[in-house]
Design a protein around this motif. Structure first.
Motif, PDB file in Angstrom:
ATOM      1  N   SER A   1       0.816  -1.218   0.000  1.00  0.00           N
ATOM      2  CA  SER A   1       0.000   0.000   0.000  1.00  0.00           C
ATOM      3  C   SER A   1       0.849   1.266   0.000  1.00  0.00           C
ATOM      4  O   SER A   1       0.418   2.303  -0.503  1.00  0.00           O
ATOM      5  CB  SER A   1      -0.977   0.004   1.176  1.00  0.00           C
ATOM      6  OG  SER A   1      -0.277  -0.019   2.403  1.00  0.00           O
ATOM      7  N   ALA A   2       2.074   1.192   0.518  1.00  0.00           N
ATOM      8  CA  ALA A   2       2.961   2.359   0.508  1.00  0.00           C
ATOM      9  C   ALA A   2       3.300   2.781  -0.924  1.00  0.00           C
ATOM     10  O   ALA A   2       3.617   3.956  -1.167  1.00  0.00           O
ATOM     11  CB  ALA A   2       4.234   2.061   1.289  1.00  0.00           C
TER      12      ALA A   2
ATOM     13  N   GLU B   1       1.400   5.935  -2.540  1.00  0.00           N
ATOM     14  CA  GLU B   1       1.927   7.297  -2.364  1.00  0.00           C
ATOM     15  C   GLU B   1       3.018   7.577  -3.392  1.00  0.00           C
ATOM     16  O   GLU B   1       3.098   8.675  -3.944  1.00  0.00           O
ATOM     17  CB  GLU B   1       2.441   7.515  -0.940  1.00  0.00           C
ATOM     18  CG  GLU B   1       1.338   7.640   0.084  1.00  0.00           C
ATOM     19  CD  GLU B   1       0.292   8.702  -0.258  1.00  0.00           C
ATOM     20  OE1 GLU B   1       0.676   9.835  -0.618  1.00  0.00           O
ATOM     21  OE2 GLU B   1      -0.906   8.394  -0.167  1.00  0.00           O
ATOM     22  N   GLU B   2       3.834   6.581  -3.666  1.00  0.00           N
ATOM     23  CA  GLU B   2       4.885   6.734  -4.681  1.00  0.00           C
ATOM     24  C   GLU B   2       4.264   6.901  -6.066  1.00  0.00           C
ATOM     25  O   GLU B   2       4.725   7.727  -6.870  1.00  0.00           O
ATOM     26  CB  GLU B   2       5.833   5.528  -4.660  1.00  0.00           C
ATOM     27  CG  GLU B   2       7.070   5.704  -5.493  1.00  0.00           C
ATOM     28  CD  GLU B   2       7.934   6.891  -5.085  1.00  0.00           C
ATOM     29  OE1 GLU B   2       8.524   7.511  -6.000  1.00  0.00           O
ATOM     30  OE2 GLU B   2       8.023   7.210  -3.887  1.00  0.00           O
TER      31      GLU B   2
ATOM     32  N   LYS C   1       1.366   8.223  -6.734  1.00  0.00           N
ATOM     33  CA  LYS C   1       0.832   9.593  -6.785  1.00  0.00           C
ATOM     34  C   LYS C   1       1.944  10.584  -7.105  1.00  0.00           C
ATOM     35  O   LYS C   1       1.755  11.487  -7.934  1.00  0.00           O
ATOM     36  CB  LYS C   1       0.156   9.957  -5.470  1.00  0.00           C
ATOM     37  CG  LYS C   1      -1.142   9.227  -5.225  1.00  0.00           C
ATOM     38  CD  LYS C   1      -1.693   9.561  -3.845  1.00  0.00           C
ATOM     39  CE  LYS C   1      -2.861   8.676  -3.491  1.00  0.00           C
ATOM     40  NZ  LYS C   1      -3.342   8.921  -2.114  1.00  0.00           N
ATOM     41  N   LYS C   2       3.103  10.410  -6.486  1.00  0.00           N
ATOM     42  CA  LYS C   2       4.242  11.303  -6.754  1.00  0.00           C
ATOM     43  C   LYS C   2       4.730  11.129  -8.193  1.00  0.00           C
ATOM     44  O   LYS C   2       4.980  12.119  -8.894  1.00  0.00           O
ATOM     45  CB  LYS C   2       5.379  11.010  -5.779  1.00  0.00           C
ATOM     46  CG  LYS C   2       5.094  11.449  -4.369  1.00  0.00           C
ATOM     47  CD  LYS C   2       6.234  11.065  -3.440  1.00  0.00           C
ATOM     48  CE  LYS C   2       5.875  11.355  -1.996  1.00  0.00           C
ATOM     49  NZ  LYS C   2       6.871  10.831  -1.055  1.00  0.00           N
TER      50      LYS C   2
ATOM     51  N   ASP D   1      -8.721   6.101  -2.269  1.00  0.00           N
ATOM     52  CA  ASP D   1      -7.780   7.187  -2.568  1.00  0.00           C
ATOM     53  C   ASP D   1      -8.121   7.930  -3.856  1.00  0.00           C
ATOM     54  O   ASP D   1      -7.928   9.143  -3.944  1.00  0.00           O
ATOM     55  CB  ASP D   1      -6.346   6.656  -2.688  1.00  0.00           C
ATOM     56  CG  ASP D   1      -5.721   6.302  -1.350  1.00  0.00           C
ATOM     57  OD1 ASP D   1      -6.398   6.411  -0.304  1.00  0.00           O
ATOM     58  OD2 ASP D   1      -4.538   5.884  -1.357  1.00  0.00           O
TER      59      ASP D   1
ATOM     60  N   GLY E   1      -1.585  12.880  -9.342  1.00  0.00           N
ATOM     61  CA  GLY E   1      -2.127  12.369  -8.102  1.00  0.00           C
ATOM     62  C   GLY E   1      -3.595  11.999  -8.109  1.00  0.00           C
ATOM     63  O   GLY E   1      -4.142  11.636  -7.076  1.00  0.00           O
TER      64      GLY E   1
END
Length: 115
Positions: A9-10, A13-14, A16-17, A75, A91
């Motif tokens: 799941s982390a 975030e990557e 999105k970046k 998200d 994002g």
């Protein structure tokens, strides 16, 4: 086709970046669904990376990683479906398709519209 595996799941975030630099494709695939298998096969046979530029494809086995699939829905504000393809840019989900609406030509058109 060179998939990047989405299994933590982390990574969301990557993703999105990353999507601020180039579009990202997430394909949610069910290993228990014949429609999902057919869609995946059709997409992989049609895939031509040079026609979608810098689009980075991620593959999620949603049976093995259902919590990540649920997090994607939350998200990016999309209803969970399987199979499902999302294009993430800046994002946010700018495109999603499911079942037999997923096609290389559809993805290619959406990527071209982002330019």
């Amino acid at each position: 086709m060179n998939w990047n595996t989405l299994n933590d799941s982390a990574q969301l975030e990557e993703i999105k970046k990353e999507s601020h630099n180039y579009p990202v494709l997430i394909l949610k695939h069910s290993t228990r669904c014949s429609i999902s298998s057919a869609t995946l096969g059709r997409l992989e046979r049609s895939w031509k990376q040079e026609e979608v530029g810098d689009l980075k494809p991620y593959f999620l086995d949603l049976i093995a990683y259902r919590p990540i699939s649920n997090q994607i829905a939350e998200d990016f504000g999309v209803w969970h479906e399987s199979p499902q393809a999302l294009i993430i840019r800046n994002g946010e989900s700018v495109y999603d398709a499911s079942h037999f609406d997923i096609s290389f030509d559809g993805i290619k058109a959406q990527v071209a519209a982002l330019v």
